[in-house]
Design a protein around this motif. Sequence first.
Motif, PDB file in Angstrom:
ATOM      1  N   LEU A  66      48.448 -11.258 -30.973  1.00 19.84           N
ATOM      2  CA  LEU A  66      48.993 -11.883 -29.748  1.00 19.84           C
ATOM      3  C   LEU A  66      48.684 -13.378 -29.746  1.00 19.84           C
ATOM      4  O   LEU A  66      48.102 -13.917 -28.809  1.00 19.84           O
TER       5      LEU A  66
ATOM      6  N   ASP B 125      50.596 -17.235 -30.300  1.00 18.76           N
ATOM      7  CA  ASP B 125      51.725 -17.821 -29.562  1.00 18.76           C
ATOM      8  C   ASP B 125      52.984 -16.965 -29.726  1.00 18.76           C
ATOM      9  O   ASP B 125      53.706 -16.716 -28.757  1.00 18.76           O
ATOM     10  N   MET B 126      53.234 -16.535 -30.965  1.00 16.02           N
ATOM     11  CA  MET B 126      54.455 -15.775 -31.214  1.00 16.02           C
ATOM     12  C   MET B 126      54.320 -14.343 -30.716  1.00 16.02           C
ATOM     13  O   MET B 126      55.223 -13.810 -30.049  1.00 16.02           O
TER      14      MET B 126
ATOM     15  N   ASN C 227      44.634  -7.381 -29.888  1.00 14.35           N
ATOM     16  CA  ASN C 227      44.404  -8.722 -30.414  1.00 14.35           C
ATOM     17  C   ASN C 227      42.915  -8.918 -30.644  1.00 14.35           C
ATOM     18  O   ASN C 227      42.085  -8.399 -29.899  1.00 14.35           O
ATOM     19  N   ARG C 228      42.583  -9.699 -31.701  1.00 12.70           N
ATOM     20  CA  ARG C 228      41.159  -9.959 -32.004  1.00 12.70           C
ATOM     21  C   ARG C 228      40.453 -10.530 -30.779  1.00 12.70           C
ATOM     22  O   ARG C 228      39.370 -10.087 -30.412  1.00 12.70           O
ATOM     23  N   THR C 229      41.072 -11.521 -30.155  1.00  9.76           N
ATOM     24  CA  THR C 229      40.514 -12.063 -28.913  1.00  9.76           C
ATOM     25  C   THR C 229      41.092 -11.231 -27.768  1.00  9.76           C
ATOM     26  O   THR C 229      42.267 -11.378 -27.397  1.00  9.76           O
TER      27      THR C 229
ATOM     28  N   LYS D  39      43.544 -12.075 -24.612  1.00  9.16           N
ATOM     29  CA  LYS D  39      45.009 -12.266 -24.704  1.00  9.16           C
ATOM     30  C   LYS D  39      45.738 -10.941 -24.500  1.00  9.16           C
ATOM     31  O   LYS D  39      46.862 -10.910 -23.994  1.00  9.16           O
TER      32      LYS D  39
ATOM     33  N   LEU E 221      50.497 -11.372 -37.198  1.00 16.58           N
ATOM     34  CA  LEU E 221      49.175 -11.955 -37.425  1.00 16.58           C
ATOM     35  C   LEU E 221      49.317 -13.266 -38.200  1.00 16.58           C
ATOM     36  O   LEU E 221      50.410 -13.658 -38.590  1.00 16.58           O
ATOM     37  N   LEU E 222      48.185 -13.911 -38.399  1.00 12.34           N
ATOM     38  CA  LEU E 222      48.218 -15.247 -38.985  1.00 12.34           C
ATOM     39  C   LEU E 222      48.839 -15.275 -40.374  1.00 12.34           C
ATOM     40  O   LEU E 222      49.730 -16.077 -40.653  1.00 12.34           O
TER      41      LEU E 222
ATOM     42  N   THR F 199      54.361 -14.181 -41.362  1.00 13.97           N
ATOM     43  CA  THR F 199      54.976 -14.963 -42.436  1.00 13.97           C
ATOM     44  C   THR F 199      54.176 -14.813 -43.727  1.00 13.97           C
ATOM     45  O   THR F 199      52.944 -14.897 -43.723  1.00 13.97           O
TER      46      THR F 199
ATOM     47  N   GLY G  48      62.621 -19.004 -35.876  1.00 13.61           N
ATOM     48  CA  GLY G  48      62.653 -19.544 -34.514  1.00 13.61           C
ATOM     49  C   GLY G  48      61.244 -19.785 -34.034  1.00 13.61           C
ATOM     50  O   GLY G  48      60.276 -19.277 -34.616  1.00 13.61           O
TER      51      GLY G  48
ATOM     52  N   PRO H 162      58.350 -19.767 -30.747  1.00 13.66           N
ATOM     53  CA  PRO H 162      58.120 -18.876 -29.599  1.00 13.66           C
ATOM     54  C   PRO H 162      59.041 -19.193 -28.422  1.00 13.66           C
ATOM     55  O   PRO H 162      59.482 -18.277 -27.721  1.00 13.66           O
TER      56      PRO H 162
HETATM   57  P1  NDP Z   1      48.746 -18.076 -33.833  1.00 11.88           P
HETATM   58  O1  NDP Z   1      47.844 -18.924 -34.666  1.00 11.88           O
HETATM   59  O2  NDP Z   1      49.055 -18.496 -32.452  1.00 11.88           O
HETATM   60  O3  NDP Z   1      48.165 -16.585 -33.761  1.00 11.88           O
HETATM   61  C1  NDP Z   1      47.569 -15.989 -34.887  1.00 11.88           C
HETATM   62  C2  NDP Z   1      47.277 -14.550 -34.583  1.00 11.88           C
HETATM   63  O4  NDP Z   1      46.544 -13.986 -35.690  1.00 11.88           O
HETATM   64  C3  NDP Z   1      46.397 -14.349 -33.357  1.00 11.88           C
HETATM   65  O5  NDP Z   1      46.706 -13.107 -32.775  1.00 11.88           O
HETATM   66  C4  NDP Z   1      45.009 -14.348 -33.982  1.00 11.88           C
HETATM   67  O6  NDP Z   1      44.043 -13.709 -33.186  1.00 11.88           O
HETATM   68  C5  NDP Z   1      45.283 -13.515 -35.213  1.00 11.88           C
HETATM   69  N1  NDP Z   1      44.260 -13.701 -36.231  1.00 11.88           N
HETATM   70  C6  NDP Z   1      43.995 -14.820 -36.940  1.00 11.88           C
HETATM   71  N2  NDP Z   1      43.003 -14.605 -37.794  1.00 11.88           N
HETATM   72  C7  NDP Z   1      42.594 -13.316 -37.592  1.00 11.88           C
HETATM   73  C8  NDP Z   1      41.603 -12.498 -38.182  1.00 11.88           C
HETATM   74  N3  NDP Z   1      40.808 -12.953 -39.155  1.00 11.88           N
HETATM   75  N4  NDP Z   1      41.508 -11.226 -37.753  1.00 11.88           N
HETATM   76  C9  NDP Z   1      42.296 -10.755 -36.777  1.00 11.88           C
HETATM   77  N5  NDP Z   1      43.271 -11.476 -36.185  1.00 11.88           N
HETATM   78  C10 NDP Z   1      43.407 -12.739 -36.592  1.00 11.88           C
HETATM   79  O7  NDP Z   1      50.069 -17.876 -34.697  1.00 11.88           O
HETATM   80  P2  NDP Z   1      51.528 -17.477 -34.189  1.00 11.88           P
HETATM   81  O8  NDP Z   1      51.416 -16.394 -33.181  1.00 11.88           O
HETATM   82  O9  NDP Z   1      52.276 -18.700 -33.857  1.00 11.88           O
HETATM   83  O10 NDP Z   1      52.142 -16.917 -35.543  1.00 11.88           O
HETATM   84  C11 NDP Z   1      51.959 -15.565 -35.938  1.00 11.88           C
HETATM   85  C12 NDP Z   1      52.838 -15.327 -37.155  1.00 11.88           C
HETATM   86  O11 NDP Z   1      54.188 -15.660 -36.804  1.00 11.88           O
HETATM   87  C13 NDP Z   1      52.453 -16.233 -38.345  1.00 11.88           C
HETATM   88  O12 NDP Z   1      52.563 -15.523 -39.543  1.00 11.88           O
HETATM   89  C14 NDP Z   1      53.477 -17.348 -38.257  1.00 11.88           C
HETATM   90  O13 NDP Z   1      53.723 -17.950 -39.511  1.00 11.88           O
HETATM   91  C15 NDP Z   1      54.697 -16.595 -37.728  1.00 11.88           C
HETATM   92  N6  NDP Z   1      55.677 -17.484 -37.116  1.00 11.88           N
HETATM   93  C16 NDP Z   1      55.278 -18.351 -36.126  1.00 11.88           C
HETATM   94  C17 NDP Z   1      56.174 -19.260 -35.612  1.00 11.88           C
HETATM   95  C18 NDP Z   1      55.782 -20.238 -34.552  1.00 11.88           C
HETATM   96  O14 NDP Z   1      56.556 -21.181 -34.304  1.00 11.88           O
HETATM   97  N7  NDP Z   1      54.631 -20.075 -33.904  1.00 11.88           N
HETATM   98  C19 NDP Z   1      57.563 -19.313 -36.103  1.00 11.88           C
HETATM   99  C20 NDP Z   1      57.883 -18.314 -37.090  1.00 11.88           C
HETATM  100  C21 NDP Z   1      56.946 -17.466 -37.588  1.00 11.88           C
HETATM  101  P3  NDP Z   1      43.215 -14.543 -32.093  1.00 11.88           P
HETATM  102  O15 NDP Z   1      44.090 -14.656 -30.882  1.00 11.88           O
HETATM  103  O16 NDP Z   1      41.988 -13.754 -31.883  1.00 11.88           O
HETATM  104  O17 NDP Z   1      42.923 -15.908 -32.700  1.00 11.88           O
END
Ligand code: NDP
Length: 299
Positions: A16, A18-19, A38-40, A43, A72-73, A97, A124, A126
């Motif tokens: 959870l 941004d996307m 979600n890890r945190t 959210k 996820l990341l 991604t 796209g 978020p």
């Molecule tokens: P964010 O950085 O906002 O969120 C990352 C997510 O991954 C969070 O839920 C975070 O949890 C989680 N996370 C990160 N590290 C860990 C870990 N070690 N263990 C467990 N959970 C983890 O990224 P976005 O939501 O923006 O992007 C998510 C995916 O979507 C990515 O692959 C990105 O490339 C893809 N995407 C994003 C776009 C954008 O414009 N934002 C566009 C197109 C694709 P926590 O909340 O706890 O940090």
Amino acid sequence: MTDTHTTKRPLALLGLGDMGTVLARTWLAADHPLTVWNRTAAKAEALAPEGARVAATPAEAVASAGLIVLCLLDDSTVGSVLEGLDLTGKDVVNLTTGTPAEGRARAAWAAERGARFVDAGIMGTPAMVGAPDGGAYVLYSGSLPLFEEHRATLEVPAAARFVGEDAGHAALYDVALLSAMYGLFGGISHAFALIEGEDVAPKELAPLLSEWLGAMGFFVGSTAERLTSRDFTSGVVSNLAMQVAASGTLLRTAADQGVSPELISPYLDLMRERLEADPAAHGGEDTAGALTLLHRRSR
Ligand code: NDP
């Protein structure tokens, strides 16, 4: 959509950021039964008032539904979050991604665990996802039966485009589109740098630049045709010899304006290299012929 709440199948969303948060909100707004993790945890808990069921662990989220969506990341995060969980009989859709190789490896990994798998690439931001007419879409590849079974659900946040049963292809298309975007951003940045310090407002150049880039969009289709036919010379109106000669004007103007040519010179260098390899053979070509040099460099 005509589904009622009872016909909408539950799904679980892990991630959870941004996307993921926007994705969750669109499914909740469309009345889909949704479990989130979600890890945190805050959210996830923030979505409870909107109807989300909050899972305390990834295992609880995975157990809650047949359709598991990951946002996820990166791919290593997917591996660590799902480590050791029972995925037997699950349908896993990975919106995280990654590279084509990661998509294929993750598909094999899911198959070993008894799950069907589709990899995906979100085209796209978020802000675009979930917005009516926001323009976002998602590329999917991998298990066609999974995609067809869940298509209506997957199309709630954004339009869905299935690009093949090779699980690496969604990432391949995604990266191809993003790579083209950065080339475009580089050219746009160079154009604005050229006018800085002159009595030209960026907003004066902007509409001309947009119009010009739109007009040059023909290069996408014409290059695809030339790569298919391997004919780089028929019907050429702006040949390589002329374009290489003209590129000197671009470079001298950049020097006069005190602008580094670093964003445009790689493509100009490639054109020159193609011409110099055999001026008689390549001088009449379209610039698309220059891209045939790229593979040689990376192998
Ligand atoms: P964010 O950085 O906002 O969120 C990352 C997510 O991954 C969070 O839920 C975070 O949890 C989680 N996370 C990160 N590290 C860990 C870990 N070690 N263990 C467990 N959970 C983890 O990224 P976005 O939501 O923006 O992007 C998510 C995916 O979507 C990515 O692959 C990105 O490339 C893809 N995407 C994003 C776009 C954008 O414009 N934002 C566009 C197109 C694709 P926590 O909340 O706890 O940090």
